[in-house]
Write an enzyme that holds these catalytic residues in place. Structure first.
Site, short mmCIF file in Angstrom:
data_model
loop_
_atom_site.label_atom_id
_atom_site.label_comp_id
_atom_site.label_asym_id
_atom_site.label_seq_id
_atom_site.Cartn_x
_atom_site.Cartn_y
_atom_site.Cartn_z
N GLN A 1 0.85 -1.20 0.00
CA GLN A 1 0.00 0.00 0.00
C GLN A 1 0.88 1.24 0.00
O GLN A 1 1.90 1.27 0.68
CB GLN A 1 -0.91 -0.01 1.23
CG GLN A 1 -1.79 -1.24 1.34
CD GLN A 1 -2.98 -1.25 0.38
OE1 GLN A 1 -3.19 -0.29 -0.37
NE2 GLN A 1 -3.74 -2.33 0.36
N ASN B 1 -0.51 -7.72 4.89
CA ASN B 1 -0.73 -6.35 5.37
C ASN B 1 -1.93 -6.25 6.31
O ASN B 1 -1.87 -5.56 7.33
CB ASN B 1 -0.92 -5.45 4.14
CG ASN B 1 -1.40 -4.06 4.47
OD1 ASN B 1 -0.86 -3.41 5.36
ND2 ASN B 1 -2.41 -3.58 3.77
N CYS C 1 -9.91 -1.02 -4.71
CA CYS C 1 -9.24 0.21 -5.15
C CYS C 1 -9.89 0.72 -6.45
O CYS C 1 -9.32 1.55 -7.13
CB CYS C 1 -7.74 -0.02 -5.33
SG CYS C 1 -7.35 -1.40 -6.41
N ASP D 1 -9.27 -8.46 -1.30
CA ASP D 1 -8.67 -7.16 -1.65
C ASP D 1 -8.03 -7.30 -3.04
O ASP D 1 -6.80 -7.31 -3.18
CB ASP D 1 -7.60 -6.79 -0.59
CG ASP D 1 -6.94 -5.45 -0.90
OD1 ASP D 1 -7.48 -4.66 -1.69
OD2 ASP D 1 -5.85 -5.20 -0.33
N PHE E 1 -6.20 -12.52 -1.97
CA PHE E 1 -5.36 -11.38 -2.38
C PHE E 1 -4.73 -10.76 -1.12
O PHE E 1 -4.83 -9.56 -0.89
CB PHE E 1 -6.18 -10.33 -3.15
CG PHE E 1 -6.98 -10.89 -4.30
CD1 PHE E 1 -6.35 -11.15 -5.51
CD2 PHE E 1 -8.33 -11.14 -4.18
CE1 PHE E 1 -7.08 -11.66 -6.59
CE2 PHE E 1 -9.06 -11.66 -5.24
CZ PHE E 1 -8.44 -11.92 -6.46
C1 LIG Z 1 -4.57 -4.65 -4.09
S1 LIG Z 1 -3.29 -5.84 -3.79
C2 LIG Z 1 -3.67 -6.26 -2.14
C3 LIG Z 1 -2.58 -6.90 -1.35
C4 LIG Z 1 -2.71 -6.91 0.17
N1 LIG Z 1 -4.07 -7.14 0.61
C5 LIG Z 1 -2.18 -5.61 0.76
O1 LIG Z 1 -2.96 -4.84 1.31
O2 LIG Z 1 -0.96 -5.38 0.68
C6 LIG Z 1 -3.81 -7.16 -4.77
C7 LIG Z 1 -3.05 -8.43 -4.60
O3 LIG Z 1 -3.60 -9.39 -5.50
C8 LIG Z 1 -2.58 -10.27 -5.94
N2 LIG Z 1 -3.09 -10.88 -7.19
C9 LIG Z 1 -3.34 -10.26 -8.35
N3 LIG Z 1 -3.86 -11.13 -9.25
C10 LIG Z 1 -3.95 -12.33 -8.61
C11 LIG Z 1 -4.41 -13.62 -8.99
N4 LIG Z 1 -4.89 -13.86 -10.20
N5 LIG Z 1 -4.35 -14.62 -8.10
C12 LIG Z 1 -3.88 -14.39 -6.84
N6 LIG Z 1 -3.44 -13.18 -6.42
C13 LIG Z 1 -3.47 -12.16 -7.29
C14 LIG Z 1 -1.34 -9.40 -6.04
O4 LIG Z 1 -0.17 -10.18 -5.91
C15 LIG Z 1 -1.55 -8.41 -4.91
O5 LIG Z 1 -0.86 -8.84 -3.76
#
Ligand SMILES: C[S@@+](CC[C@H](N)C(=O)[O-])C[C@H]1O[C@@H](n2cnc3c(N)ncnc32)[C@H](O)[C@@H]1O
Length: 370
Positions: free
Chosen positions: A204, A238, A327, A300, A233
């Site tokens: 973040q 975090n 987001c 998330d 996710f």
């Molecule tokens: C908005 S971030 C949120 C991460 C965490 N909740 C944070 O607050 O730091 C979205 C997360 O989705 C993961 N992600 C994206 N596409 C994905 C998928 N197809 N399968 C699993 N994870 C995925 C990314 O690695 C990333 O960590």
């Protein structure tokens, strides 16, 4: 018939602001025209740049009647750099516009209680990571609507220490880099964006706002009777670790697609948490958890939101509650529609201003079984 041509000068009154660029919306003979860097109720002279089927785009030529909410943008690169779009708007007013936009996104769910947006303590200097371009000894950003670079010596939304690091990149090979604060030791570092696995290291950007979301998440989830949480996710944990720390009776299974982040999460996990690396777009949830009960599912996802299949799989687990951190209010609204087809309805929702000076909206929504 509509009379409109590229290059035409028009005098228009701005009606409101739109999402996805934060541009003003005005009408010429009823036809929508998007104009950047304006405010509602302003009367402006614009030059038409592009005409599409259902709308046109124009550039601002002159402000004829300025809004009292207008301020002088403090950044010398504003309007040239493609980053900030709302520096010309008083911060309190930015929050009002975000709240209005957010309410509009959730208009199909009149039963949801929308709480007031939580503003950022810092209007500027809040970002703990930025992406820059290095080109022949110069460091900068992409210019707006172009692949050309604009050289910069500071970015007003980045933390001061990030800015102090800009000069160090001048000696690097040309390419894209990220300057970031290491969440573990708080050092400022940089990394090339060429390496895909490194590029997947999400964190973040606004630490203070992130803390506010964490606190609200803990407060909201404490109202929910739950033993086991499934967090999709989850990144490097975090939200997982503050939740587990505040609620010692809980267990959590976290899933994310980035091995870098999952390994990080694993290095902090204990007997109450388990972290798995998986692609969540491959029916991982139904294949692995169909015989387990989770009272709360936390998601998330990235800006694209959740896939229809993933949401269907989550609903098949029949959790009493889902907390959706988003987001992108546009994909959130789409996903809430899908969840409501599966008998889930949004109960309360709140936006958080993670990204002052831009039109981006972060939010958290509690969704419960009908
Ligand atoms: C908005 S971030 C949120 C991460 C965490 N909740 C944070 O607050 O730091 C979205 C997360 O989705 C993961 N992600 C994206 N596409 C994905 C998928 N197809 N399968 C699993 N994870 C995925 C990314 O690695 C990333 O960590």
């Amino acid at each position: 018939m509509l009379s409109l041509s590229v290059g035409q000068l028009l005098t228009l009154k701005v009606e409101n602001l739109s999402f996805g660029g934060g541009r003003g919306v005005a009408r010429h003979q009823g036809f929508v025209i998007f104009i950047p860097y304006v405010l509602p109720d302003e009367v402006v002279q614009v030059k038409v740049q592009k005409i599409k089927k259902t709308f046109a785009e124009a550039e601002l030529i002159k402000i004829i009647e300025a809004s009292s909410e207008r301020v002088k943008p403090p950044c010398k690169y504003f309007e040239i750099c493609g980053g900030c779009v709302w520096q010309h708007i008083k911060y309190e007013k930015q929050l009002e516009y975000k709240q209005q936009l957010y309410i509009h996104f959730l208009k199909d769910f009149p039963e949801v209680k929308i709480l007031d947006i939580q503003g950022s303590d810092f209007e500027y200097h809040y970002r703990n990571r930025i992406q820059v371009q290095v080109l022949e000894g110069k460091v900068g950003f992409h210019q707006r609507k172009s692949h050309d670079m604009i050289e910069v010596d500071t970015c007003l939304i980045a933390e001061n220490e990030i800015n102090n690091h800009l000069d160090r990149l001048k000696s690097m090979k040309s390419g894209r880099y990220e300057i970031y604060r290491d969440p573990e030791n708080y050092n400022i570092l940089h990394r090339s964006q060429k390496n895909k696995s490194e590029a997947l290291t999400f964190s973040q950007v606004n630490e203070r706002q992130n803390k506010k979301i964490c606190n609200e998440l803990i407060a909201w989830s404490s109202q929910i009777k739950s033993q086991k949480i499934l967090e999709l996710f989850c990144g490097a944990g975090n939200f997982s670790f503050p939740l587990l720390k505040a609620q010692p009776h809980r267990q959590l299974v976290g899933v994310d697609g980035s091995s870098f982040l999952i390994n990080k999460a694993k290095s902090y996990s204990n007997e109450r948490s388990k972290f798995l690396k998986a692609d969540l777009n491959s029916h991982f949830v139904s294949k692995n958890f169909s015989h387990e009960h989770f009272d709360l599912v936390l998601v998330d996802p990235p800006r694209v939101g959740c896939t229809k299949d993933l949401l269907t799989d989550i609903c098949k687990l029949q959790p009493d509650n889902i907390i959706y951190i988003s987001c992108n209010p546009s994909t959130l609204a789409r996903d809430l529609h899908l969840l409501s087809q599966h008998n889930y309805k949004p109960i309360k929702s709140q936006a958080f201003d993670m990204f002052p000076q831009t039109d981006h909206i972060e939010s958290m929504t509690l969704v419960s079984k009908k």
